[in-house]
Design an enzyme around this catalytic site. Structure first.
Site, PDB file in Angstrom:
ATOM      1  N   TYR A   1       0.853  -1.185   0.000  1.00  0.00           N
ATOM      2  CA  TYR A   1       0.000   0.000   0.000  1.00  0.00           C
ATOM      3  C   TYR A   1       0.885   1.229   0.000  1.00  0.00           C
ATOM      4  O   TYR A   1       1.889   1.275   0.730  1.00  0.00           O
ATOM      5  CB  TYR A   1      -0.889   0.007   1.259  1.00  0.00           C
ATOM      6  CG  TYR A   1      -1.773   1.231   1.360  1.00  0.00           C
ATOM      7  CD1 TYR A   1      -3.057   1.221   0.842  1.00  0.00           C
ATOM      8  CD2 TYR A   1      -1.305   2.410   1.947  1.00  0.00           C
ATOM      9  CE1 TYR A   1      -3.863   2.346   0.912  1.00  0.00           C
ATOM     10  CE2 TYR A   1      -2.103   3.542   2.015  1.00  0.00           C
ATOM     11  CZ  TYR A   1      -3.390   3.507   1.492  1.00  0.00           C
ATOM     12  OH  TYR A   1      -4.173   4.617   1.554  1.00  0.00           O
TER      13      TYR A   1
ATOM     14  N   GLU B   1      -3.354   7.566  -4.154  1.00  0.00           N
ATOM     15  CA  GLU B   1      -3.193   6.257  -3.530  1.00  0.00           C
ATOM     16  C   GLU B   1      -2.958   5.151  -4.560  1.00  0.00           C
ATOM     17  O   GLU B   1      -3.595   5.143  -5.608  1.00  0.00           O
ATOM     18  CB  GLU B   1      -4.463   5.937  -2.724  1.00  0.00           C
ATOM     19  CG  GLU B   1      -4.442   4.597  -2.012  1.00  0.00           C
ATOM     20  CD  GLU B   1      -5.818   4.238  -1.444  1.00  0.00           C
ATOM     21  OE1 GLU B   1      -6.041   4.477  -0.251  1.00  0.00           O
ATOM     22  OE2 GLU B   1      -6.664   3.729  -2.207  1.00  0.00           O
TER      23      GLU B   1
END
Ligand code: GDP
Ligand code: MN
Length: 368
Positions: free
Chosen positions: A99, A187
């Site tokens: 992530y 993101e």
């Protein structure tokens, strides 16, 4: 403004972030024109997360399978959003998922980079259950994101050698996307190692609405649900959430504090509608019809502070069409006595105290 995955990837790629080759299609037949090696992944382009779990992401080994699955995903409803487009990408051979995101830490008044080796899954869940698996660093607004910070984070995620360099480059480029595009969030989840190389499998970009004027050529994404579109067409400001208490108030500030009160008493708003100043009986009746059309509503909370809006006008709408779900009403201000009388005659109780009414609304939703 949220961007679709394919739009966020286009921008990311322009900043040197590696993404899969892909094309966007809006009809199953268009699969035949897709010039990609199989297998491919079909990805629903909607502005909500968790598409994978919702069935909006499917692997297809052949063109036939791709056409069949494209027909399944197109038109599908994902969290209230209809799928109109698919991103078709060459399937990556994923070994591990990470992530990586840049976002604004409002309390610290600077950007923060968040990274984790526990990628691919819901990062809020990781933060809640295993916070030690998350690396967070602030970005100095004047120095920006430094290559040494990128390498330090990469090492914390156990990258080494060539992959550490790849990670640091991607992180640095993503920081540039975030800063230069005026993003609130940039993101990549997952950032994957596929065939030994780092690759952005998914990309999410939210541009600060106050900054869109600084960027030519940004898409104009309509983020409205079906009900929101219907409300907008009737000139009402209606927003959909995912709880079970429907909310009607007058005035943006009152409505916002109403949402806070519902949350304070442990409830979850299903939606909210601001009837604004000077709402007529007809406006109010329309407002009730709209908020109650949302599936999953278990209670209605009406919070009216009469000013230009008259309590008797509001009460007439409520009395004329009492909702099928239990309701709590707070009514005070202009023509309060008349309003209260109308409700009383219809067997409906109204509070003056907003907190008492909010608590009652939460209780009603829980009991329903
Ligand atoms: P999201 O569910 O909306 O976050 O969509 P993602 O694009 O993140 O995809 C969800 C999950 O599907 C990823 O975490 C991967 O596990 C899987 N996935 C997506 N694309 C690929 C791919 O090209 N290859 C493989 N093997 N898995 C993929
Ligand atoms: Mn994802």
């Amino acid at each position: 403004m949220k961007l679709h995955e394919y739009q966020a990837k286009e921008i990311s790629a322009a900043y040197g972030i590696p993404v899969q080759k892909g094309t966007v299609v809006d009809r199953p037949e268009k699969i035949d024109e897709v010039a990609l090696p199989y297998p491919v992944v079909l990805k629903a382009q909607v502005l909500v997360g968790g598409r994978g779990k919702a069935g909006g992401i499917k692997l297809a080994a052949t063109p036939d399978e791709a056409r069949t699955k494209a027909a399944q995903i197109l038109g599908m409803d994902i969290k209230g959003e209809k799928v109109r487009r698919l991103l078709v990408v060459e399937a990556a051979n994923i070994a591990t998922e990470y992530y990586l995101a840049f976002t604004i830490d409002r309390a610290a008044r600077r950007l923060v980079v968040i990274a984790s080796a526990a990628g691919g899954i819901d990062i809020e869940e990781v933060a809640r259950t295993t916070p030690e698996k998350i690396v967070k660093r602030h970005v100095d607004p004047f120095m920006r994101f430094h290559p040494y910070q990128a390498r330090e984070i990469g090492r914390a995620l156990a990258f080494e050698g060539r992959q550490l360099v790849e990670f640091a480059t991607i992180a640095h480029n993503l920081s540039r996307v975030c800063i230069e595009m005026d993003a609130e969030l940039a993101e990549i989840n997952p950032l994957a190692v596929a065939d030994g190389k780092l690759l952005a499998i998914d990309a999410k970009l939210i541009i600060d609405d106050n900054a869109t004027y600084r960027h030519d050529g940004l898409p104009r994404n309509e983020e409205l649900t079906e009900l929101e579109t219907a409300a907008k067409a009737e000139g009402l400001s209606y927003v959909e959430l995912d709880g079970d208490v429907a909310i009607i108030g007058n005035g943006a500030g009152l409505v916002m504090s109403t949402l806070d009160m519902i949350a304070h008493f442990g409830g979850r708003p299903a939606n909210f509608l601001d009837v604004g100043g000077g709402a007529t009986t007809e406006n109010m009746a329309q407002a009730m019809r709209i908020v109650l059309r949302k599936p999953g509503v278990r209670a209605l909370f009406i919070n009216i502070f009469g000013g230009i809006t008259r309590c008797d006008d509001i009460a007439r709408a409520i009395a004329a069409q009492p909702p099928a779900v239990p309701m709590a009403v707070r009514l005070t201000g202009t023509n309060e006595d008349e309003g209260r009388k109308i409700l009383q005659d219809a067997g409906i109780r109204a509070d003056v105290d907003p907190e008492a009414a909010a608590e009652e609304a939460v209780r009603l939703a829980g009991a329903a």
